[in-house]
Design a protein around this motif. Structure first.
Motif, short mmCIF file in Angstrom:
data_model
loop_
_atom_site.label_atom_id
_atom_site.label_comp_id
_atom_site.label_asym_id
_atom_site.label_seq_id
_atom_site.Cartn_x
_atom_site.Cartn_y
_atom_site.Cartn_z
N ARG A 193 0.05 -12.93 0.35
CA ARG A 193 1.45 -12.50 0.28
C ARG A 193 2.40 -13.60 -0.17
NH1 ARG A 193 -0.39 -13.63 5.12
NH2 ARG A 193 0.82 -14.77 6.68
N ILE A 194 2.02 -14.87 0.06
CA ILE A 194 2.89 -15.98 -0.30
C ILE A 194 3.15 -16.03 -1.80
CG2 ILE A 194 1.12 -17.73 -0.66
CD1 ILE A 194 4.34 -18.18 1.37
N ARG A 195 2.29 -15.36 -2.59
CA ARG A 195 2.52 -15.31 -4.04
C ARG A 195 3.89 -14.74 -4.37
NH1 ARG A 195 -1.87 -15.22 -7.85
NH2 ARG A 195 -3.84 -15.84 -6.89
N MET A 196 4.38 -13.86 -3.52
CA MET A 196 5.67 -13.22 -3.77
C MET A 196 6.82 -14.21 -3.86
SD MET A 196 5.27 -9.99 -4.12
CE MET A 196 4.05 -8.70 -3.77
N ILE A 197 6.70 -15.34 -3.20
CA ILE A 197 7.80 -16.30 -3.24
C ILE A 197 7.46 -17.51 -4.10
CG2 ILE A 197 8.70 -15.56 -1.02
CD1 ILE A 197 7.42 -17.88 0.30
N ARG A 198 6.38 -17.38 -4.87
CA ARG A 198 6.04 -18.43 -5.84
C ARG A 198 6.40 -17.96 -7.24
NH1 ARG A 198 0.28 -20.33 -3.08
NH2 ARG A 198 1.25 -21.48 -1.35
N ALA A 199 5.88 -18.61 -8.24
CA ALA A 199 6.24 -18.29 -9.62
C ALA A 199 5.99 -16.82 -9.94
CB ALA A 199 5.44 -19.17 -10.57
N ALA A 200 6.91 -16.21 -10.69
CA ALA A 200 6.83 -14.79 -11.00
C ALA A 200 5.51 -14.43 -11.66
CB ALA A 200 8.00 -14.39 -11.89
N SER A 201 4.99 -15.33 -12.46
CA SER A 201 3.76 -15.04 -13.20
C SER A 201 2.58 -14.77 -12.27
CB SER A 201 3.43 -16.21 -14.14
OG SER A 201 3.25 -17.41 -13.40
N LYS A 202 2.60 -15.34 -11.06
CA LYS A 202 1.49 -15.15 -10.12
C LYS A 202 1.42 -13.72 -9.61
CE LYS A 202 1.23 -19.95 -8.55
NZ LYS A 202 -0.12 -20.15 -9.11
N VAL A 203 2.54 -13.01 -9.63
CA VAL A 203 2.56 -11.60 -9.24
C VAL A 203 2.34 -10.72 -10.46
CG1 VAL A 203 3.95 -9.75 -8.23
CG2 VAL A 203 4.09 -12.07 -7.29
N GLU A 204 3.03 -11.01 -11.53
CA GLU A 204 2.98 -10.15 -12.72
C GLU A 204 1.57 -10.03 -13.27
OE1 GLU A 204 7.53 -10.92 -14.31
OE2 GLU A 204 5.92 -12.30 -14.88
N ALA A 205 0.77 -11.08 -13.09
CA ALA A 205 -0.60 -11.04 -13.59
C ALA A 205 -1.45 -10.01 -12.86
CB ALA A 205 -1.24 -12.43 -13.45
N ARG A 206 -1.01 -9.60 -11.65
CA ARG A 206 -1.77 -8.64 -10.84
C ARG A 206 -1.32 -7.19 -11.06
NH1 ARG A 206 -4.22 -10.73 -6.21
NH2 ARG A 206 -4.98 -12.84 -6.61
N LEU A 207 -0.19 -6.97 -11.67
CA LEU A 207 0.33 -5.62 -11.84
C LEU A 207 -0.40 -4.90 -12.96
CD1 LEU A 207 4.17 -6.38 -11.53
CD2 LEU A 207 2.53 -5.86 -9.72
N THR A 208 -0.66 -3.61 -12.76
CA THR A 208 -1.37 -2.81 -13.75
C THR A 208 -0.61 -1.50 -13.99
OG1 THR A 208 -2.70 -1.50 -12.20
CG2 THR A 208 -3.52 -3.70 -12.75
N GLY A 209 -1.13 -0.70 -14.86
CA GLY A 209 -0.55 0.61 -15.12
C GLY A 209 -0.62 1.53 -13.92
N ASN A 210 -1.51 1.23 -12.96
CA ASN A 210 -1.61 2.04 -11.74
C ASN A 210 -0.54 1.72 -10.71
OD1 ASN A 210 -3.92 3.49 -12.49
ND2 ASN A 210 -5.28 1.84 -11.80
N THR A 211 0.09 0.55 -10.87
CA THR A 211 1.03 0.10 -9.84
C THR A 211 2.33 0.89 -9.92
OG1 THR A 211 0.10 -2.13 -10.11
CG2 THR A 211 2.10 -1.91 -8.78
N THR A 212 2.65 1.58 -8.85
CA THR A 212 3.91 2.33 -8.79
C THR A 212 4.86 1.69 -7.78
OG1 THR A 212 2.96 3.85 -7.17
CG2 THR A 212 2.86 4.50 -9.50
N ALA A 213 4.40 1.52 -6.56
CA ALA A 213 5.22 0.92 -5.50
C ALA A 213 4.52 -0.34 -5.00
CB ALA A 213 5.41 1.91 -4.35
N LEU A 214 5.26 -1.41 -4.96
CA LEU A 214 4.68 -2.72 -4.67
C LEU A 214 5.13 -3.20 -3.29
CD1 LEU A 214 3.15 -5.26 -5.65
CD2 LEU A 214 5.30 -6.02 -6.69
N HIS A 215 4.18 -3.42 -2.39
CA HIS A 215 4.51 -3.94 -1.06
C HIS A 215 4.84 -5.43 -1.17
CE1 HIS A 215 3.38 -3.89 3.52
NE2 HIS A 215 4.67 -3.95 3.30
N LEU A 216 6.10 -5.78 -0.80
CA LEU A 216 6.52 -7.17 -0.91
C LEU A 216 6.22 -7.98 0.34
CD1 LEU A 216 10.00 -6.67 -2.65
CD2 LEU A 216 7.76 -7.02 -3.71
#
Length: 736
Positions: free
Chosen positions: A212-235
């Motif tokens: 979960r700590i990725r959420m408060i690090r560089a944006a790229s660390k989260v964006e690399a995990r997002l896919t076309g299936n992602t609709t709602a993202l638990h922060l």
């Protein structure tokens, strides 16, 4: 055509942080209907969010909490099940779930795996058919708060069963964290053979809890995990603790969260993360103190950025950065932290002219609130704070300080004032207490006698026909003039350090009217509970002093207002004018009075003890107070004699005298009250000036928000801003 869905969530009440604002607004901006259920006022809900009363789902004021974590998550676990039953087709989302794109799932079964290589289901996003057997089973299970969950570990289950057999079943609030959450959901999903209905990990939890700590690090660390299936993202709301402790309750610069708030126009500095569970972060410190007014705040050593920003947002105060090292010395060159601190404040809207840096002892001045966090008494020796206590605190100041166990801070500070515990933490196994420090009268800190400057000045003012008497703790100054006597009550420290001319309150004002004056001065926050003061009033009454005058008026504000009403008993038939007075501070009489701890141990017995009772002998008692200040209103209500006239000053606060002064009407009101010519009609006619007074406008605007009246707030905001700038309202209007 994709099915249009509505999502629902819950917030018990109170202000949202920027994280909840972000998540709610993300659904609105994505075009997905979102309903926020609540039980109490929420002042800062983003526009477009549908509001509903939580009592439509569960009628209660008893909100289940996990005992160990002081968390409403348990009640939310129960609430979502009932919401799904009563709102067919609605999808539950936690308030820390961000909408990446609308959830247009055709099936009413909406849930997802929360961990890689696991069939564990999380309930942060949850949809179930209202008439489904799995939902019915969970509702049945949660109907018994003492039920032994079959899905916890065998050892824990055996423990719960043994307790039940012994007649002491374990309530759900004392059971394992998450017992009605993911553990229960996963169990019943498996039992009903619905695991294959779960969405893959990347649908809602591409960043699983362990990462979960990725959420408060560089944006790229989260964006690399997002896919076309992602609709709602638990922060993951648990990130709030890290944000509060390390990043001033604001999104870290360059992080994914920072990118999101910018995209949705959320201003985090207006709603920083102030706490998590029972832990209070620095960003919420000043708000939690519930100080009536802070005109100036000082940061000793530059360790309290978030608290200072919070104070400025709440009070629009002047900021003083004291550039001193941990030996209490001023460095020859400006410390590196100063420029970084200034940049932080300016990036969050604080104008440069509101910030002053002090780098010499000669430039130190008293402030209303001094912050000494992780500094003297914690990570530096407490003895080095002494010169700052003398220079930066007046008798109405408070200081927030951190005290490390065995640092010797308590005995040291006790020579200067009194400490009240705010919170406690553990620092590498050593307890550290965060305390609220209030200074006490100088004589109690080892100074004997009255201020020599004041004594010399007072004797000169009294002249040969008057008198000056003092015992070090209190003093009486009498100046004879005319047939009207004004008995005023004042604080010596304020007169000597905060008032031009260094004279008692109203000295020149009273002189211009040709009135005589008896100024009673307290050398600190004593509430005049000194036998010597009582003896002086008894002696004056016995010698017929008050009988010499045609009119006698006792006047004071707050502590002085208490004294004016209490000591009026020495002159029956006198008049009393009291602003925001206390009736007493005797905890046995007013147990609801939580202020003024410095005097809780004082003796409020005797014939001058209870001002509400003693003032019954006065001809008239005029009380000015704010009926929306609960403690002030409580004291005003205790004055029940027929001689009492209450003049209400709504939304002007405890220090309403300063508000009336800033409005330009205090002198006329006090002149009318002291001369006996002020009528209620005259008072309320003059009080109309509050309509153009910034503090009143701010309080009225905030009150509209607190009552969930955004349209009323907008109308008021437009009215105010059409007539001039108002920073607080202008900033809040941007969120409306």
């Amino acid at each position: 055509m994709a099915r249009e869905r509505e999502v629902g969530t819950l917030w018990i009440g109170g202000a949202l942080s920027w994280l909840e604002q972000l998540c709610l607004k993300s659904f609105v901006d994505a075009g997905q209907r979102i309903t926020l259920f609540s039980y109490h006022d929420i002042p800062n809900v983003p526009e477009g969010v549908i509001r509903r009363d939580g009592r439509e789902i569960i009628e209660t004021e008893d909100f289940l909490k996990y005992e160990k974590k002081d968390s409403f998550a348990l009640f939310a676990d129960l609430f979502r099940l009932h919401m799904l039953r009563q709102c067919p087709g609605m999808i539950w989302v936690d308030t820390d779930v961000y909408c990446l794109r609308p959830m247009a799932y055709d099936s009413d079964y909406v849930f997802g795996h929360e961990l890689p290589d696991s069939d564990r289901i999380n309930n942060a996003v949850l949809g179930l058919p209202a008439d489904s057997a799995v939902l019915a089973d969970m509702l049945d299970f949660t109907a018994d708060p003492f039920a032994v969950p079959p899905f916890v570990k065998p050892r824990l289950r055996a423990e719960y069963e043994a307790a039940a057999l012994a007649g002491q079943p374990v309530h759900v609030s004392a059971q394992q964290w998450g017992v009605w959450g993911p553990m229960m959901l996963t169990h019943f999903i498996r039992a009903h053979g619905l695991t294959d209905r779960a969405q893959p990990l990347d649908a809602f939890y591409p960043i699983p809890f362990p990462e979960r700590i990725r959420m408060i690090r560089a944006a790229s660390k989260v964006e690399a995990r997002l896919t076309g299936n992602t609709t709602a993202l638990h922060l993951w709301a648990s990130n709030k603790r890290e944000l509060g402790r390390r990043f001033h309750g604001l999104p870290r610069r360059g992080s994914y969260l920072a990118k999101l708030v910018e995209a949705h126009g959320i201003r985090p500095e207006l709603a920083p993360i102030r706490g998590r569970g029972g832990e209070l972060f620095e960003s919420g410190l000043v708000e939690a103190l519930e100080l009536d007014r802070v005109a100036s705040i000082g940061d000793l050593g530059g360790t309290a950025r978030a608290a200072v920003l919070g104070a400025w947002l709440q009070h629009d105060c002047d900021i003083v950065l004291i550039d001193a090292d941990r030996r209490g010395e001023f460095p020859q060159a400006e410390s590196r932290w100063v420029a970084e601190y200034r940049a932080f404040l300016e990036a969050n809207g604080v104008p440069a002219e509101a910030v002053r840096v002090v780098r010499r002892a000669a430039d130190l001045r008293p402030v209303d609130l001094l912050l000494n966090l992780q500094n003297f008494g914690d990570r530096a020796k407490i003895k080095h704070i002494a010169p700052f206590l003398r220079a930066c605190l007046h008798s109405d100041s408070v200081m927030v300080t951190d005290i490390r166990k065995k640092s010797g801070s308590y005995p040291f500070l006790n020579d200067f004032g009194a400490c009240e515990t705010l919170s406690e933490r553990d620092d590498d196994g050593i307890p550290v207490t965060r305390a609220l420090f209030r200074p006490k009268a100088p004589e109690a800190a080892g100074d004997a006698g009255a201020d020599p400057d004041w004594a010399a000045m007072a004797r000169d003012l009294a002249g040969p026909q008057g008198f000056f008497r003092d015992n070090g703790l209190h003093s009486f100054l009498y100046i004879p003039r005319g047939d009207t006597l004004v008995v005023s009550f004042d604080n010596l420290d304020i007169a000597m350090n905060k008032r031009e001319g260094r004279k008692p309150w109203g000295f020149d004002f009273i002189a211009r009217q040709g009135w005589s004056m008896l100024g009673v001065m307290a050398n600190g926050w004593t509430w005049y509970r000194d036998p010597w003061v009582c003896d002086q009033f008894d002696a004056l009454a016995a010698e017929g002093f008050f009988d010499r005058f045609e009119r006698v008026v006792f006047y004071g504000a707050s502590m002085g207002g208490y004294a004016a009403a209490a000591f009026s008993g020495a002159a029956p038939g006198a008049e009393v004018v009291a602003i925001s007075p206390q009736s007493t501070v005797d905890k046995a009489v007013v147990p609801w009075e939580t202020r003024y701890k410095v005097v809780w141990d004082a003796d409020f017995s005797g014939k001058y003890g209870d001002a509400a009772r003693v003032s019954g002998a006065a001809r008239r008692v005029t009380i000015l107070y704010d009926p929306y200040e609960p403690l002030d209103a409580g004291h005003a209500d205790r004055f029940t004699a027929p001689n009492v006239v209450r003049l209400r000053t709504p939304l002007l606060g405890h220090r309403l005298g300063s508000s009336l002064q800033q409005m330009g009407i205090l002198n006329d009101i006090i002149l009318g009250a002291l001369s006996g010519q002020l009528t209620e009609r005259d008072f309320y006619r003059r009080l109309r000036a509050r309509k153009d007074f910034p503090r009143y406008q701010k309080e009225l605007f905030q009150r509209a928000l607190d009552r969930d009246r955004p349209e009323l707030a907008r109308r008021l905001g437009r009215y105010v801003l059409a007539r001039g700038d108002h920073r607080f309202i202008r900033q809040r209007m941007q969120g409306l």
